[in-house]
Design an enzyme around this catalytic site. Structure first.
Site: not given
Lengths: 87, 234
Positions: B86, B203, B205
């Site tokens: 990002c 994302h 994570e």
């Protein structure tokens, strides 16, 4: 010495902000507006320097940081300060 | 394996990345402040998401001149694994480690939702734990994810399998209706020509453990560990 810098999207690059503003202007009745382009305006106080040095500094600033030259163009004007004579 | 996660003023996914790698995969991880000047001992570096320097001027524009960026360039030049997520992707673009730029989303809105991406290249150090063509469900959260580059660079990305992730429908169609932000060619993530740097807007994570309801993101981090430890040598 002061510089005024304009950073604008290159022509041909879609400007969604400009398009939204154009639509908004049309809603307000400004229906003849053909195009709106949004850019950035920066004023930089350069301190003591001469014209040639100022230009090369400004070019470097724009190329390295102020504009992303993949999508943006820049132009600048240099204002030499003329201290006004007080009456 | 030693992971480093860069921390800029305004980074907000740094701890999530560290958590995914340490808790999810049991790897060593260190947060690295952007004023640090060494990446010694690191095997991989993650440039996390967030709003570095408040997105002032352009996303990633100021962060590219943080002191840690010179060591990062050297690390990348030596073949070290670099993952930009990002805002981290935006920073890698600004610093020139990946080609192109990010523009405002087509509809000007900040988009925060789960989307699907297709793994277009499963032979990278970031995707080797995926199947080629696998569809991953990942969250996006950005206002500037509208990838743009010149036609020559785009052709070269396409020809060299550098487009690693493309936005797709749930069925894997990389169709215009699956393009959330106007990005060129449905690009969600690209790698460099050498293959050791990856940037992506979604994302991973944020979906790397069961408690989050989705573990698809863990595949990226697992791929990096596998690539480093030689599990996948292809």
């Amino acid at each position: 010495m002061k510089a005024k810098i304009h950073v604008t999207l290159k022509s041909g690059i879609l400007d969604p902000q400009g398009r939204a503003i154009q639509q908004s202007l049309a809603t307000l009745g400004f229906s003849t507006v053909k195009d709106v382009r949004v850019g950035k305006f920066l004023e930089i106080e350069l301190g003591d320097t001469d014209q040639t040095q100022a230009e090369s500094q400004l070019k470097a600033m724009c190329e390295k940081l102020l504009a992303n030259t993949v999508i943006e163009d820049y132009r600048y004007e240099i204002e030499t300060s003329n201290p006004s004579t007080t009456p | 394996m030693n992971f480093g996660v860069l921390v800029f003023p305004g980074s907000n996914c740094d701890h999530d990345c560290a958590h995914a790698v340490s808790e999810g995969l049991g790897q060593d991880v260190r947060l690295i402040w952007h004023h640090d000047t060494s990446l010694e001992g690191m095997d991989a570096v993650i440039v996390p998401g967030g709003f570095s320097y408040g997105d002032y001027l352009r996303t990633g524009a100021i962060a590219q001149f943080s002191p840690i960026m010179e060591p990062l360039k050297l690390f990348a030049a030596k073949g070290g694994l670099v993952l930009g997520i990002c805002n981290g992707f935006q920073i890698l673009l600004e610093v020139g480690l990946l080609p192109g730029v990010m523009m405002r989303n087509r509809d000007l809105s900040f988009i925060c939702e789960d989307i699907y991406v297709k793994v277009e290249n499963a032979t990278t150090p970031f995707t080797n734990a995926c199947q080629s063509g696998q569809i991953l469900k990942l969250p996006i959260a950005h206002a500037e994810g509208n990838y743009y580059t010149d036609p020559v660079t785009l052709s070269s990305l396409q020809a060299n399998a550098q487009i690693v992730f493309r936005y797709c429908t749930v069925n894997g169609q990389t169709a215009p209706e699956a393009n959330p932000n106007g990005t060129l060619d449905n690009i969600a993530g690209i790698r460099n020509a050498a293959g050791n740097i990856l940037g992506l807007m979604p994302h991973p994570e944020r979906c790397a453990e069961t408690v989050l309801g989705n573990q698809d993101g863990l595949l990226l981090f697992r791929s990096m560990v596998d690539a480093f430890t030689g599990v996948h040598t292809s």
